[in-house]
Write an enzyme that holds these catalytic residues in place. Sequence first.
Site, PDB file in Angstrom:
ATOM      1  N   LYS A  46      -8.500  -2.552   5.883  1.00 28.78           N
ATOM      2  CA  LYS A  46      -8.755  -3.121   4.551  1.00 28.78           C
ATOM      3  C   LYS A  46      -7.731  -4.203   4.222  1.00 28.78           C
ATOM      4  O   LYS A  46      -8.068  -5.248   3.674  1.00 28.78           O
ATOM      5  CB  LYS A  46      -8.742  -2.017   3.486  1.00 28.78           C
ATOM      6  N   HIS A  57       0.851  -1.186   0.000  1.00 27.00           N
ATOM      7  CA  HIS A  57       0.000   0.000   0.000  1.00 27.00           C
ATOM      8  C   HIS A  57       0.889   1.239   0.000  1.00 27.00           C
ATOM      9  O   HIS A  57       1.860   1.298   0.744  1.00 27.00           O
ATOM     10  CB  HIS A  57      -0.910   0.032   1.228  1.00 27.00           C
ATOM     11  N   ASP A  60     -15.525   1.551   7.094  1.00 23.73           N
ATOM     12  CA  ASP A  60     -14.527   2.470   6.547  1.00 23.73           C
ATOM     13  C   ASP A  60     -15.136   3.379   5.490  1.00 23.73           C
ATOM     14  O   ASP A  60     -14.795   4.554   5.394  1.00 23.73           O
ATOM     15  CB  ASP A  60     -13.352   1.694   5.941  1.00 23.73           C
ATOM     16  N   ARG A 109     -14.719  11.760   6.846  1.00 23.83           N
ATOM     17  CA  ARG A 109     -13.422  12.395   7.121  1.00 23.83           C
ATOM     18  C   ARG A 109     -13.134  13.450   6.076  1.00 23.83           C
ATOM     19  O   ARG A 109     -12.602  14.514   6.369  1.00 23.83           O
ATOM     20  CB  ARG A 109     -12.297  11.349   7.121  1.00 23.83           C
ATOM     21  N   SER A 123      -8.048   3.008   8.658  1.00 26.21           N
ATOM     22  CA  SER A 123      -8.606   2.889   7.313  1.00 26.21           C
ATOM     23  C   SER A 123      -7.766   1.953   6.440  1.00 26.21           C
ATOM     24  O   SER A 123      -8.291   1.053   5.782  1.00 26.21           O
ATOM     25  CB  SER A 123      -8.688   4.273   6.677  1.00 26.21           C
TER      26      SER A 123
END
Length: 411
Positions: free
Chosen positions: A196, A91, A170, A177, A192
């Site tokens: 995931k 990520h 989320d 947010r 968040s």
Amino acid sequence: MAHHEQSKATFPEHIRKKRNGEQLSAGEIRDFVQGVKDKTIQESQIGAMLMAIWLKGMVAEETLALTKEMMMSGEVMSWPAEWEGLMVDKHSTGGVGDKISLVLAPALAACGCKVPMISGRGLAHTGGTLDKLESIPGFNVYQSVQQLHRILEEVGCCIVGQTDNLVPADKVMYALRDVTSTVDSLPLITGSIISKKGAESLSALVLDVKFGNAALYKDLDSAKSLAQSMVTVGNSLGIRTGAVLSRMNCPIGRCVGNTLEVMESLECLKGRGPDDILELVTSLGGLLLWMIGRAGSLDEGKKVISTTLQNGAALEKFQNMMIGQGVANQIAASLCSTNADYYSILRRAHYQTELETQGHGTVLDIDGMVIAQVLHRLGAGRSKAGDPVNHSVGAELLVSLGQKVEKALLN
């Protein structure tokens, strides 16, 4: 039911507790996440809690509880026993020209890994992996869990969007947010991202945390804190988690914009990509291979990844992933051919302008943020969720750092 009535009545208490800087218990955090998911808490109350978390922060136990509850708010994937230890993902916290996933996922698949990459759309000035892939005609980022399993079985990697039943809490929190100015909060970002990735039931995860003027976090120290927070929570959830800090001032590679980034990724998969992309792909991939014991060291892992880019193995995986996700065989083959005519398939922008230098000298800096903002305004990104993206908008850098440039002489 009684329990729920109870917690509903005390939710303002939870908000006040966090507002006053106190630590929330695991039960209180569970009430919050469940209430978000079941829509039993008002949006204004969720917003207030998010702002309290943003202002007061969370200690490691709270962040872990938040992430775990978010992860458990939907379905958690399960994989065949023979894939044990092979499930990996990466990520990135987002950058300009950051097309690493498109090259890395197939390279890892070529090394025998399984990569169930659940990706996102563009956010603010940063590009989104899903938007990039959708500039390929026919590419479908929405796949059922059955399809996901089939593609991982046959190809080894897929890049898809978040399904409705994956971390549903989320989705709600993310949208809120954005409109309550609470995006840049360590515990909320950690929750968040890691929830995931946790729902993907990974063996190992590598995080590419960006710092610099075109990153979410401008300075190295705050990027380090974010990396530390995510690594701690990831490891606590039983995922071997590592992080790499990388500078995000200049764009990565030479191309920015959806279609152009797909073309540059294909060039990398054909062994012809820019050095900075190669360095990031081999570092992140090499680290993952080392973490799951498929390489004896980081350097050995980097060499293995590099080989898949040189010998066409990663390119073949990308071609099969495209086909697995809906691209016609002929289109996929054509894009992956050695001397592909990319624009016979991908959309070229109607207008093209070459910007010439106003004077002579040396290129000392390329401001990725400015480039991203200009392209965003031209339609490469979104101003609000659901806006269409113009895939053909982009910029190609014709100069590199340290290059000497001359003012064009007028005829």
